[in-house]
Write a protein that holds these residues in place. Structure first.
Motif, PDB file in Angstrom:
ATOM      1  N   SER A 114      11.260   8.056  -2.684  1.00  0.00           N
ATOM      2  CA  SER A 114      11.198   8.321  -1.247  1.00  0.00           C
ATOM      3  C   SER A 114      10.056   7.518  -0.648  1.00  0.00           C
ATOM      4  N   SER A 115      10.203   7.226   0.609  1.00  0.00           N
ATOM      5  CA  SER A 115       9.178   6.516   1.357  1.00  0.00           C
ATOM      6  C   SER A 115       9.009   7.245   2.682  1.00  0.00           C
ATOM      7  N   GLU A 116       7.776   7.478   3.077  1.00  0.00           N
ATOM      8  CA  GLU A 116       7.549   8.240   4.302  1.00  0.00           C
ATOM      9  C   GLU A 116       6.551   7.548   5.206  1.00  0.00           C
ATOM     10  N   ALA A 117       6.770   7.715   6.515  1.00  0.00           N
ATOM     11  CA  ALA A 117       5.825   7.233   7.524  1.00  0.00           C
ATOM     12  C   ALA A 117       5.486   8.419   8.410  1.00  0.00           C
ATOM     13  N   LEU A 150       1.455  17.613  11.109  1.00  0.00           N
ATOM     14  CA  LEU A 150       2.421  16.518  11.179  1.00  0.00           C
ATOM     15  C   LEU A 150       3.559  16.918  12.113  1.00  0.00           C
ATOM     16  N   ALA A 151       3.732  16.184  13.197  1.00  0.00           N
ATOM     17  CA  ALA A 151       4.740  16.520  14.202  1.00  0.00           C
ATOM     18  C   ALA A 151       5.980  15.647  14.102  1.00  0.00           C
ATOM     19  N   LYS A 152       5.823  14.436  13.582  1.00  0.00           N
ATOM     20  CA  LYS A 152       6.955  13.514  13.522  1.00  0.00           C
ATOM     21  C   LYS A 152       6.780  12.577  12.340  1.00  0.00           C
ATOM     22  N   ALA A 153       7.864  12.386  11.580  1.00  0.00           N
ATOM     23  CA  ALA A 153       7.799  11.498  10.414  1.00  0.00           C
ATOM     24  C   ALA A 153       9.157  10.831  10.210  1.00  0.00           C
ATOM     25  N   THR A 154       9.130   9.703   9.513  1.00  0.00           N
ATOM     26  CA  THR A 154      10.346   9.009   9.125  1.00  0.00           C
ATOM     27  C   THR A 154      10.379   8.977   7.604  1.00  0.00           C
ATOM     28  N   LEU A 155      11.503   9.381   7.042  1.00  0.00           N
ATOM     29  CA  LEU A 155      11.658   9.512   5.598  1.00  0.00           C
ATOM     30  C   LEU A 155      12.844   8.675   5.144  1.00  0.00           C
ATOM     31  N   THR A 156      12.657   7.903   4.093  1.00  0.00           N
ATOM     32  CA  THR A 156      13.756   7.181   3.469  1.00  0.00           C
ATOM     33  C   THR A 156      13.882   7.670   2.037  1.00  0.00           C
ATOM     34  N   ILE A 157      15.093   8.105   1.683  1.00  0.00           N
ATOM     35  CA  ILE A 157      15.354   8.630   0.346  1.00  0.00           C
ATOM     36  C   ILE A 157      16.254   7.649  -0.402  1.00  0.00           C
TER      37      ILE A 157
END
Length: 130
Positions: free
Chosen positions: A104-107, A117-124
């Motif tokens: 996974s990768s997260e921003a 943390l209010a907003k994040a982008t996750l790539t699985i």
């Protein structure tokens, strides 16, 4: 309900919660080998299907009823425990077998003053588990 990744991640749109993926890419391949033959072109032999891979990009927002940190922690545990889960979209299985969560990768897109943390982008990243 849009779909699920195992029993833990439920993609849905409701009055209280929006958890969807923005993009999904899937790769399906075959395994081949070539045998060298003297004086002619190599002969190709099909060995069988390759492992399917999937990548999902998910936007997590507290404003849409999702707790981004909770989802990120859940996915981290799935990766580190070697979880293999079925991916279901629109009531149908994607592929025939479960997929292992390989990474996974997260921003962290928006963090409030107390570290919330209010907003994040996750790539699985998923790979078929055969």
């Amino acid at each position: 309900m849009i779909g699920t990744l195992g029993r833990k991640i439920i993609f849905e749109v409701s009055d209280n919660r929006v958890l969807t993926f923005e993009s999904m890419s899937r790769e399906v391949s075959g395994r081949w080998t070539e045998h060298e033959v003297l004086g002619v072109k190599p002969k190709a032999e099909f060995l069988g299907p390759g492992l399917q891979t999937i990548s999902l990009t998910i936007h997590l927002s507290a404003a849409l009823g999702v707790k981004p940190r909770r989802i990120l922690d859940m996915v981290e545990r799935m990766v580190e425990r070697g979880s293999a889960e079925y991916l279901v979209i629109g009531g149908r299985l994607v592929g025939r077998r479960p997929f292992r969560v390989t990474g996974s990768s997260e921003a962290w897109d928006k963090v409030y003053s107390r570290g919330e943390l209010a907003k994040a982008t996750l790539t699985i990243s998923l790979e078929e588990y055969a």
